[in-house]
Motif scaffolding. Structure first.
Motif, PDB file in Angstrom:
ATOM      1  N   GLU A  29       5.679   3.266 -34.282  1.00  0.00           N
ATOM      2  CA  GLU A  29       6.112   4.158 -35.508  1.00  0.00           C
ATOM      3  C   GLU A  29       6.442   5.546 -35.184  1.00  0.00           C
ATOM      4  O   GLU A  29       5.523   6.109 -34.298  1.00  0.00           O
ATOM      5  CB  GLU A  29       5.237   3.950 -36.758  1.00  0.00           C
ATOM      6  N   ALA A  30       7.294   6.252 -35.802  1.00  0.00           N
ATOM      7  CA  ALA A  30       7.457   7.732 -35.425  1.00  0.00           C
ATOM      8  C   ALA A  30       6.126   8.471 -36.071  1.00  0.00           C
ATOM      9  O   ALA A  30       5.540   7.921 -36.835  1.00  0.00           O
ATOM     10  CB  ALA A  30       8.498   8.204 -36.370  1.00  0.00           C
ATOM     11  N   THR A  31       5.935   9.350 -35.514  1.00  0.00           N
ATOM     12  CA  THR A  31       4.547  10.240 -36.054  1.00  0.00           C
ATOM     13  C   THR A  31       4.676  10.876 -37.179  1.00  0.00           C
ATOM     14  O   THR A  31       5.705  11.307 -37.538  1.00  0.00           O
ATOM     15  CB  THR A  31       4.517  11.612 -34.776  1.00  0.00           C
ATOM     16  N   GLU A  32       3.427  10.642 -38.265  1.00  0.00           N
ATOM     17  CA  GLU A  32       3.547  11.115 -39.455  1.00  0.00           C
ATOM     18  C   GLU A  32       2.481  12.228 -39.925  1.00  0.00           C
ATOM     19  O   GLU A  32       1.355  12.054 -39.408  1.00  0.00           O
ATOM     20  CB  GLU A  32       3.301   9.748 -40.421  1.00  0.00           C
ATOM     21  N   TYR A  50       6.050  13.946 -43.796  1.00  0.00           N
ATOM     22  CA  TYR A  50       7.062  14.467 -43.263  1.00  0.00           C
ATOM     23  C   TYR A  50       6.835  13.300 -41.796  1.00  0.00           C
ATOM     24  O   TYR A  50       5.841  13.155 -41.393  1.00  0.00           O
ATOM     25  CB  TYR A  50       7.290  15.639 -42.776  1.00  0.00           C
ATOM     26  N   THR A  51       7.909  13.091 -41.092  1.00  0.00           N
ATOM     27  CA  THR A  51       8.035  12.555 -39.769  1.00  0.00           C
ATOM     28  C   THR A  51       8.254  13.765 -38.813  1.00  0.00           C
ATOM     29  O   THR A  51       8.922  14.571 -39.054  1.00  0.00           O
ATOM     30  CB  THR A  51       9.309  11.638 -39.621  1.00  0.00           C
ATOM     31  N   LEU A  52       7.495  13.823 -37.861  1.00  0.00           N
ATOM     32  CA  LEU A  52       7.277  14.847 -36.795  1.00  0.00           C
ATOM     33  C   LEU A  52       8.048  14.376 -35.422  1.00  0.00           C
ATOM     34  O   LEU A  52       7.477  13.392 -35.018  1.00  0.00           O
ATOM     35  CB  LEU A  52       5.902  15.227 -36.432  1.00  0.00           C
ATOM     36  N   TYR A  53       9.219  14.964 -35.323  1.00  0.00           N
ATOM     37  CA  TYR A  53      10.078  14.460 -34.033  1.00  0.00           C
ATOM     38  C   TYR A  53       9.761  15.657 -32.819  1.00  0.00           C
ATOM     39  O   TYR A  53       9.431  16.783 -33.398  1.00  0.00           O
ATOM     40  CB  TYR A  53      11.403  14.486 -34.342  1.00  0.00           C
ATOM     41  N   LYS A  95      12.707  12.116 -43.766  1.00  0.00           N
ATOM     42  CA  LYS A  95      12.671  10.600 -43.923  1.00  0.00           C
ATOM     43  C   LYS A  95      11.378   9.921 -43.309  1.00  0.00           C
ATOM     44  O   LYS A  95      10.909  10.349 -41.980  1.00  0.00           O
ATOM     45  CB  LYS A  95      13.927  10.094 -42.996  1.00  0.00           C
ATOM     46  N   THR A  96      10.683   9.241 -43.724  1.00  0.00           N
ATOM     47  CA  THR A  96       9.257   8.753 -43.300  1.00  0.00           C
ATOM     48  C   THR A  96       9.415   7.160 -43.173  1.00  0.00           C
ATOM     49  O   THR A  96      10.408   6.572 -43.557  1.00  0.00           O
ATOM     50  CB  THR A  96       8.291   9.072 -44.351  1.00  0.00           C
ATOM     51  N   GLU A 110      20.434  15.526 -40.674  1.00  0.00           N
ATOM     52  CA  GLU A 110      20.598  16.171 -42.174  1.00  0.00           C
ATOM     53  C   GLU A 110      19.531  15.949 -42.977  1.00  0.00           C
ATOM     54  O   GLU A 110      19.057  16.519 -44.089  1.00  0.00           O
ATOM     55  CB  GLU A 110      21.702  15.535 -42.695  1.00  0.00           C
ATOM     56  N   GLU A 111      18.320  15.065 -42.300  1.00  0.00           N
ATOM     57  CA  GLU A 111      17.059  15.075 -43.192  1.00  0.00           C
ATOM     58  C   GLU A 111      16.049  16.074 -42.689  1.00  0.00           C
ATOM     59  O   GLU A 111      14.838  16.204 -43.121  1.00  0.00           O
ATOM     60  CB  GLU A 111      16.576  13.578 -42.870  1.00  0.00           C
TER      61      GLU A 111
END
Length: 187
Positions: A85-88, A107-110, A125-126, A137-138
């Motif tokens: 999963e993406a880092t939260e 938040y999602t941390l990219y 986007k979470t 755009e998010e």
């Protein structure tokens, strides 16, 4: 005496085999999954009053003698900053990130790693898998931070909060490098 010993040994062996068969019977034993190759972890930042300010949940891929940056994690591409999963990132209070006030929330941390600098992104986007659903755009905040040389090799992707005056730095390190993402308490 010898006969008693042989009989007792036979009973113990039969009992052991019977117990082993019962343990392998899936109808009676829960089916626990194997340990994930990139186990989930979290880091928590607490302020001087010991109140939680921020929490990050991420999965920890292992280096395993692979070339990490520029190969396993390509330069110039959005990365989930971990595995699975993406880092939260959850902020329990409003915080400032590079001068931008970020409201409390999740938040999602990219990141977009480069050789000398990373772009760190907090995205609205979470609950996403990887970076497949990433949409610029998010984005709520984007900042650039320098890459630093780690004093030791970091086998598993690691994150920790380092307390500083009026806030904390989120340290993200893997292989032979790390970055610092500054968070300031919003007054």
């Amino acid at each position: 005496m010898k006969k008693i010993f042989v009989v007792a040994l036979g009973i113990m062996l039969c009992t052991g085999i019977s117990n082993l068969q019962a343990q392998n019977d899936n109808s009676e034993t829960p089916n626990f999954s194997k340990l994930d190759a990139s186990p989930m972890d979290l880091a928590l930042y607490r302020n001087q009053e010991n109140e939680p300010m921020a929490r990050i949940i991420y999965s920890r891929p292992q280096k395993r003698e692979r070339e990490v940056f520029g190969k396993l994690v390509p330069y110039g591409e959005v990365w989930r900053t971990g595995a699975n999963e993406a880092t939260e990132l959850t902020l329990y209070e409003d915080m400032k990130v590079a001068g931008e006030t970020v409201p409390k929330g999740t938040y999602t941390l990219y990141t977009i790693p480069e050789e000398k600098e990373w772009t760190v992104i907090l995205n609205k986007k979470t609950h996403t898998w990887g970076a497949y659903e990433y949409a610029s755009e998010e984005d709520f905040v984007r900042i650039n931070v320098p890459v630093r040389k780690a004093p030791n090799n970091i086998e598993a992707l690691s994150m920790a909060f380092e307390q500083v005056e009026d806030g904390a730095n989120l340290l993200i390190g893997w292989d032979d490098r790390y970055i610092k993402v500054p968070f300031k308490e919003s007054m």
